[in-house]
Design a protein around this motif. Structure first.
Motif, short mmCIF file in Angstrom:
data_model
loop_
_atom_site.label_atom_id
_atom_site.label_comp_id
_atom_site.label_asym_id
_atom_site.label_seq_id
_atom_site.Cartn_x
_atom_site.Cartn_y
_atom_site.Cartn_z
N GLN A 95 134.44 -7.32 54.88
CA GLN A 95 134.08 -8.06 53.68
C GLN A 95 132.90 -7.44 52.93
N LEU A 96 132.29 -6.40 53.49
CA LEU A 96 131.04 -5.88 52.95
C LEU A 96 131.24 -4.85 51.84
N THR A 97 130.31 -4.83 50.90
CA THR A 97 130.28 -3.78 49.88
C THR A 97 129.92 -2.46 50.54
N PRO A 98 130.66 -1.39 50.30
CA PRO A 98 130.38 -0.11 50.95
C PRO A 98 128.94 0.37 50.74
N ASN A 99 128.36 0.88 51.81
CA ASN A 99 127.03 1.51 51.81
C ASN A 99 125.85 0.54 51.76
N THR A 100 126.08 -0.75 51.53
CA THR A 100 124.93 -1.65 51.42
C THR A 100 124.26 -1.88 52.77
N ARG A 101 125.06 -2.04 53.82
CA ARG A 101 124.45 -2.31 55.13
C ARG A 101 123.74 -1.08 55.66
N GLU A 127 120.20 5.08 43.39
CA GLU A 127 121.39 4.39 43.88
C GLU A 127 121.11 3.73 45.23
N LEU A 131 121.55 -0.18 46.19
CA LEU A 131 122.34 -0.63 47.34
C LEU A 131 121.52 -1.58 48.21
N LEU A 134 121.28 -4.91 46.52
CA LEU A 134 122.56 -5.62 46.63
C LEU A 134 122.74 -6.20 48.03
N ALA A 135 122.33 -5.43 49.05
CA ALA A 135 122.44 -5.92 50.42
C ALA A 135 121.60 -7.17 50.62
N ASP A 138 123.37 -10.01 48.99
CA ASP A 138 124.52 -10.43 49.80
C ASP A 138 124.07 -11.27 50.98
#
Length: 272
Positions: A95-101, A127, A131, A134-135, A138
């Motif tokens: 379910q996660l947006t790529p690269n945020t974690r 960038e 990210l 955004l993390a 989230d």
């Protein structure tokens, strides 16, 4: 770089790479496989470390290259080789947006600056900062739950309680000894355990946690300790979430958010 010096530097950083890999993948087994692949790549071509700003950055950069080249794969949550928490983790990873974690863990848990993360992830620093933001956003949509704090130092336990309650969680109890922790954990079953290793009466927070998990079943645990090497040994089980003292509030928030994200239970409530 001298091969002997490189070997020593990598040996010092390996436990923390494994910590990152476990937190990223949600399980010890999966994370360790990526850590092993990283070491194999460096053995095959030590020059990839020389090209980095430091051995530490080079180690994590090599890991990230393997991780991305494999498509940051998420195993099937029904895989019989996964334990209960790993299965939940793999399900939620999708379910996660790529690269945020990656950005969140590298900055909040591993302590890299955004410039170093830019090198590790091979992305512009602007960038990387986006990210990370955004993390954090989230994680603001995370579930909340009941937390048991096992900590013998009053100031630290009060600080931890303030941090997690501000995040919307409920602290069921604060325990100062092994026996106290077991009694309070059984009296009010927590969704997550936040524990120090060495407690007031010289009892072990690890023993307290293990006893509770035998009684209550699988649930996420975060250890906060001045001696992370005592837990990053490679033996199973090994915590995916481990914070070193002295800690920053941001580290606690990130680790609690990750743990709750991975291990949602029916008792946890999603904020309205």
């Amino acid at each position: 770089m001298d091969p002997k010096d490189l070997s020593q530097q990598l040996a010092q950083e390996l436990p923390f790479l494994r910590r990152y890999a476990r937190a990223l993948t949600g399980g010890q087994g999966t994370g360790d496989r990526y850590a092993v692949a990283t070491l194999e790549a460096i053995v095959a071509d030590p020059g990839i470390i020389d090209a980095a700003a430091s051995a530490r950055v080079g180690l994590f950069q090599t890991f990230h290259g393997i991780w991305i080249s494999a498509g940051a794969p998420v195993p099937d949550a029904d895989d019989e080789s996964l334990d209960l928490l790993e299965g939940r983790a793999q399900s939620r990873l999708k379910q996660l947006t790529p690269n945020t974690r990656e950005a969140l863990l590298l900055h909040s848990i591993e302590g890299f600056g955004f410039d170093a993360i830019s090198q590790i992830m091979q992305l512009p620093q602007s960038e990387v900062e986006q990210l990370y933001a955004l993390a954090m956003a989230d994680m603001g949509q995370m579930v909340t739950g009941d937390i048991l704090i096992i900590e013998d130092e009053a100031i630290i336990s009060m600080d931890l309680q303030s941090i997690v309650t501000d995040m919307g969680h409920n602290v069921t109890a604060i325990a100062r000894t092994r026996d106290d922790a077991i009694a309070k954990g059984k009296a009010k079953v927590p969704d997550l355990i936040l524990a120090d290793i060495q407690l007031a009466d010289r009892s072990s927070g690890i023993d307290a946690v293990n006893a509770l998990l035998r009684e209550l079943g699988d649930r996420p645990v975060i250890f906060i300790t001045a001696f992370p090497e005592q837990l990053l040994t490679g033996e199973r089980p090994e915590p995916a979430f481990l914070i070193s003292k002295p800690y920053a509030e941001e580290q606690v928030r990130a680790a609690v958010s990750q743990a709750m994200f991975f291990a949602t239970t029916e008792q946890m409530q999603v904020p309205a």
